[in-house]
Design an enzyme around this catalytic site. Sequence first.
Site, PDB file in Angstrom:
ATOM      1  CE  LYS A 152      -3.916  -2.090   0.371  1.00 24.24           C
ATOM      2  NZ  LYS A 152      -5.127  -2.028  -0.577  1.00 24.24           N
ATOM      3  CE  LYS A 178      -6.230  -9.267  -3.032  1.00 25.35           C
ATOM      4  NZ  LYS A 178      -5.842  -7.908  -3.350  1.00 25.35           N
ATOM      5  CG  ASP A 180      -4.897  -3.043  -3.753  1.00 17.97           C
ATOM      6  OD1 ASP A 180      -4.272  -2.214  -3.142  1.00 17.97           O
ATOM      7  OD2 ASP A 180      -5.900  -3.580  -3.500  1.00 17.97           O
ATOM      8  CD  GLU A 181      -8.825  -3.522  -4.992  1.00 16.07           C
ATOM      9  OE1 GLU A 181      -8.276  -4.241  -4.242  1.00 16.07           O
ATOM     10  OE2 GLU A 181      -9.220  -2.169  -4.672  1.00 16.07           O
ATOM     11  CG  HIS A 270      -9.980  -8.601  -5.253  1.00 17.16           C
ATOM     12  ND1 HIS A 270     -11.211  -7.475  -5.444  1.00 17.16           N
ATOM     13  CD2 HIS A 270      -9.411  -7.930  -4.053  1.00 17.16           C
ATOM     14  CE1 HIS A 270     -11.024  -6.769  -4.198  1.00 17.16           C
ATOM     15  NE2 HIS A 270      -9.854  -6.936  -3.785  1.00 17.16           N
ATOM     16  CG  HIS A 303     -11.330 -10.802  -1.134  1.00 15.74           C
ATOM     17  ND1 HIS A 303     -10.646  -9.782  -0.554  1.00 15.74           N
ATOM     18  CD2 HIS A 303     -10.368 -11.358  -1.822  1.00 15.74           C
ATOM     19  CE1 HIS A 303      -9.313  -9.745  -1.119  1.00 15.74           C
ATOM     20  NE2 HIS A 303      -9.176 -10.627  -1.795  1.00 15.74           N
ATOM     21  CE  LYS A 310     -10.512  -1.124   2.893  1.00 16.17           C
ATOM     22  NZ  LYS A 310      -9.288  -0.556   2.309  1.00 16.17           N
ATOM     23  CB  SER A 353      -8.839  -8.435   2.772  1.00 16.13           C
ATOM     24  OG  SER A 353      -8.313  -7.464   2.292  1.00 16.13           O
ATOM     25  N   GLY A 354      -9.722  -5.969   4.616  1.00 15.29           N
ATOM     26  CA  GLY A 354     -10.414  -4.900   4.403  1.00 15.29           C
ATOM     27  C   GLY A 354     -10.369  -4.216   5.669  1.00 15.29           C
TER      28      GLY A 354
HETATM   29  C1  CAP Z   1      -7.764  -4.111   1.544  1.00 16.67           C
HETATM   30  C2  CAP Z   1      -8.008  -4.186  -0.022  1.00 16.67           C
HETATM   31  C3  CAP Z   1      -8.886  -5.287  -0.164  1.00 16.67           C
HETATM   32  C4  CAP Z   1     -10.419  -5.174   0.099  1.00 16.67           C
HETATM   33  C5  CAP Z   1     -11.412  -5.860  -0.734  1.00 16.67           C
HETATM   34  C6  CAP Z   1      -8.347  -2.823  -0.460  1.00 16.67           C
HETATM   35  O1  CAP Z   1      -6.880  -3.453   1.901  1.00 16.67           O
HETATM   36  O2  CAP Z   1      -6.685  -4.501  -0.607  1.00 16.67           O
HETATM   37  O3  CAP Z   1      -9.044  -5.005  -2.046  1.00 16.67           O
HETATM   38  O4  CAP Z   1     -10.356  -5.998   1.572  1.00 16.67           O
HETATM   39  O5  CAP Z   1     -12.721  -5.716   0.116  1.00 16.67           O
HETATM   40  O6  CAP Z   1      -7.889  -2.629  -1.419  1.00 16.67           O
HETATM   41  O7  CAP Z   1      -9.354  -2.233   0.460  1.00 16.67           O
HETATM   42  P1  CAP Z   1      -6.514  -2.944   3.337  1.00 16.67           P
HETATM   43  P2  CAP Z   1     -13.363  -7.334   0.353  1.00 16.67           P
HETATM   44  O8  CAP Z   1      -6.277  -4.214   4.464  1.00 16.67           O
HETATM   45  O9  CAP Z   1      -5.535  -1.905   3.371  1.00 16.67           O
HETATM   46  O10 CAP Z   1      -7.858  -2.336   3.732  1.00 16.67           O
HETATM   47  O11 CAP Z   1     -12.224  -8.208   1.132  1.00 16.67           O
HETATM   48  O12 CAP Z   1     -14.301  -6.936   1.246  1.00 16.67           O
HETATM   49  O13 CAP Z   1     -13.638  -7.861  -0.907  1.00 16.67           O
HETATM   50 MG    MG Z   2      -7.332  -3.973  -2.740  1.00 16.02          MG
END
Ligand code: CAP
Ligand code: MG
Length: 430
Positions: A152, A178, A180-181, A270, A303, A310, A353-354
Site C-alpha cells: 500500500k 497480493k 491490489d485489485e 478478488h 474474499h 472497513k 480483508s479490508g
Molecule cells: C484491503 C484491500 C482489499 C479489500 C477488498 C483494499 O486493503 O486490498 O481490496 O479488502 O474488500 O484494496 O481495500 P486494506 P473485500 O487491508 O488496506 O484495507 O475483501 O471485502 O472484498
Molecule cells: Mg485491494
Amino acid sequence: MAIDWYMDFVDTGYDPGKTELCALFYFEPAAGISSEEAAGRIASESSTGTWTTLHTLPPRMRDLQATVYEIEGKYVRIAYPLDLWEEGNAAQLMSGIAGNIFGMKAIRNLRLIDVSMPPEYIRHFRGPHFGMEGIRRMMRVEGRPLTGAVPKPKVGFDAREHAAIGFETWMGGFDFVKDDENLTSTSFNRFGDRVAEMTKMRDLAEQATGDTKSAFINITADTETMKERARMLADSGWNYAMIDVVVAGTSAVSTLRDYCSDLGLAIHAHRAMHAAFDRNPRHGITMQFLAKMMRLIGVSQIHTGTAVGKLTGTKKEVALLADVLRERHTKEVRHTLLDQDWGGIKSAFPVSSGGLHPGLVPDVLDIYGEDLVLLVSGGIHGHPRGTRAGAIATMQAIEAWRDGMSLDEKARSSPELARALEKWGYYKPK
Ligand code: CAP
Ligand code: MG
C-alpha cells in the site's frame, strides 16, 4: 382470449424432484400486480415464457418451463427442469436466473438469494483444483490461517519497490503478497517486470526463512492475455494467479480455471464490484450466490469480508459465506440459503480483508476459525516500525488467539504487537 399465461408457471402444490435446480428470490410486485402473477412472471421470463400467449407451443415447452412451487410473503421458490441448463455452463445459468428478470416492470425489486443445484448439475463442473487441504499442503501451513498483504498505497510502486515491500512482508512471517485489485500491468509496473522482481525476492525470502512463500499476482485482462500471464507465473515457479472475477466475467474465470489447473496454479478471486449488486437487501444478487458460483467453477479462494473492517458484511453474512465455501453440505437457512450437497466439489478458502490490523485479528478469527486466508495490508504497512514489524505483530496476534491469550497479555512479551496496539488499539475502521 387470454393475452398472457404467467399463471401457467405457478403451482404451489408442486414438489420439485431431487433433479431440479431450485432458486430462492426475494421479490416485490409492482402496484396492481398480485404476488402469484409476479412470481409467475419471474418463472416465465427466466425459463421458457414471454409476455403473451403464443399461436403455437411445442409440447416440449411444457417439460422445460419453470414452476413457482412456494410463495411465502416476499420470498418465492422456483424449480427449473435440468434440461433448461447447458452442462457445465455457469454463464448460461446466470443469463437465465439472473438475467432479464431484474428489469421486469411488473417487479419493483428482485433479489436472487441462492440456488440449490442437484448432483446431476454440479457433476459437470470441476470445482477448486486444490481444495483447502491441497493449499495447506502446497504452502506447508497447518494450524493457523494463511496470511498475506497488499503493498500500500494500492498502486504507484514500480516493480522493484513493489517486490521490496513484498520481501519485508514475507520476512515478517506472512505467506503471501497480493496485488491490489486495480494493479495489472501499468506503465510504472509492468506485469513481466513485477513477476521477475517478485520471483527474485520470493527466492531470497524462502532461502532466509525456510518457509514456502507465494503471491497473488493479478492477471486480470482479456482472456488471451490472462492465459499468457498465467504461463509467465507458472514458468517462474509460482503456484497462484489472481483474477478480479466479477469484472473479468464468469466465462473468463471458467476458461482460466482449467488453464490454471493444468499449470498447477490456484486462483485467488478478488470480488471487486460485488457491492454494485449484493449490497441492496431488496434488489440484486447476494454474495452467497456469487461465492457458490465461484466455488462451483473452481477458484481456490474468494474474499468474503471481515464484519469488523472497513467494508460491508455482517458477522452472520460472513460466517454464512465461509460455510458456503468450506462445507461439504450446507443446510438451509430460512430466506438466506438453500440446502446444498457439494458432492465431489472441493472446498475453497474464505478470504478476510479490508481495514484489518493486529488489534482486530481475534475478532476475525472468532468468526472464521483458522481455515481462512487473512489479509492485513494497511494494517501492517502503517505499523510505526514498518511492514516487517507489522507482519510480525499480526503473527503475534494470531498466536495469542490460538493460545487463548488476550492481545494485551501477549503484547507484554511481543514488542511489535505492543507498538501496533499503541497506534490502533482495537479501532474498527468506518
Ligand atoms: C484491503 C484491500 C482489499 C479489500 C477488498 C483494499 O486493503 O486490498 O481490496 O479488502 O474488500 O484494496 O481495500 P486494506 P473485500 O487491508 O488496506 O484495507 O475483501 O471485502 O472484498
Ligand atoms: Mg485491494
